[in-house]
Scaffold this active site. Structure first.
Site, short mmCIF file in Angstrom:
data_model
loop_
_atom_site.label_atom_id
_atom_site.label_comp_id
_atom_site.label_asym_id
_atom_site.label_seq_id
_atom_site.Cartn_x
_atom_site.Cartn_y
_atom_site.Cartn_z
N PRO A 172 0.82 -1.21 0.00
CA PRO A 172 0.00 0.00 0.00
C PRO A 172 0.86 1.26 0.00
O PRO A 172 1.88 1.33 0.69
CB PRO A 172 -0.80 -0.12 1.29
N GLU A 173 0.44 2.24 -0.78
CA GLU A 173 1.19 3.49 -0.89
C GLU A 173 0.48 4.58 -0.10
O GLU A 173 -0.55 4.34 0.54
CB GLU A 173 1.38 3.84 -2.36
N LYS A 190 4.08 5.76 4.50
CA LYS A 190 3.49 4.42 4.57
C LYS A 190 3.28 3.96 6.01
O LYS A 190 3.06 2.76 6.24
CB LYS A 190 4.36 3.43 3.81
N ASN A 227 5.66 1.80 -6.07
CA ASN A 227 5.94 1.48 -7.46
C ASN A 227 4.90 2.03 -8.43
O ASN A 227 5.23 2.47 -9.53
CB ASN A 227 6.07 -0.03 -7.63
N ARG A 278 12.67 -2.76 -7.95
CA ARG A 278 11.27 -2.95 -8.34
C ARG A 278 11.14 -2.83 -9.86
O ARG A 278 11.95 -2.15 -10.51
CB ARG A 278 10.35 -1.90 -7.68
#
Length: 247
Positions: free
Chosen positions: A2-3, A50, A161, A237
């Site tokens: 989760p961002e 986060k 990402n 990533r």
């Protein structure tokens, strides 16, 4: 993972449902000591990048990081038993939230809270335009590729990402190169504009006119020009880029 938009949405919803109430706090799973918090009033819930921080009266803070698998389950039926795997359950007068599979759920004293916050860069959803100069300086002077630096939570807090892919696409920047402070400022401006839309929608919104669409993230072709989307590893990533729009 989760961002920032997801964490700020959690903080907003839980603050609205629970803040100001004396909570029943438990750990059905048994991996979190709920004793210092049970029966205490929740003062506030705040997101920092986060991370979630819960402030209680006469108790330490609770720090939550969802990691890759953490989720919250909400219920308005307080008679329902929580799942056995619930790390922490926060129950108020009419609503309960169950936290499952976080990477971190721990008590933080004032010193530990200050250390955590000092380790984070500016958060577009907290400081907004006011932090533009500092945010541009941090990203513009970071070593290595911008695609790695923007994921570094000590540079900017909350970008993951998906947002990396969409923000750098909109700025016309390839993730594999470095940026100067002017370019970094443009990316920050986009983050300040778009991340609040993600909080409201509960998802990444990189085009306000088509909130369910993405430009390059996990797409086969660029939504703008139709070119095949390229993928490579940047900062550990998968980076998604358009070879035409991000030269």
């Amino acid at each position: 993972m989760p961002e920032a938009h997801s964490l700020h949405r959690h903080a907003r919803d839980q603050r609205a449902a629970l803040a100001g109430q004396v909570l029943s706090v438990s750990s059905p799973q048994g991996r979190f000591d709920a004793t210092p918090f049970d029966g205490h009033r929740l003062v506030d819930v705040q997101a920092h990048g986060k991370h979630l921080l819960y402030s209680f009266e006469q108790a330490p803070d609770v720090h939550v990081h969802l990691g890759m698998k953490g989720i919250f389950l909400r219920t308005e039926d307080l008679s329902l038993p929580p799942r056995a795997g619930t790390r922490m359950r926060l129950a108020g007068e009419t609503t309960a939230f169950s936290l499952i599979a976080p990477s971190r759920c721990e008590a933080l004293d004032a010193a530990a809270r200050a250390e955590l916050l000092a380790s984070l860069g500016p958060d577009p959803l907290r400081e907004g335009a006011a932090a533009r100069e500092e945010a541009a300086r941090r990203l513009g002077t970071a070593r290595g590729a911008v695609g790695a630096a923007v994921l570094d939570q000590s540079v900017w807090a909350g970008i993951g990402n998906a947002w990396r892919a969409e923000l750098l696409f909109l700025a016309g920047i390839d993730p594999g190169r470095r940026v100067d402070e002017a370019e970094a400022g443009r990316v920050w401006d986009l983050a300040v504009e778009l991340l609040p839309l993600g909080v409201d929608a509960g998802q990444v919104v990189s085009d306000p006119t088509a909130p369910d669409e993405r430009w390059v993230y996990k797409r086969e072709t660029c939504r703008r020009c139709g070119s095949p989307v390229g993928t490579r590893t940047v900062g550990g990533r998968t980076a998604y880029t358009c070879p035409v729009d991000q030269r």
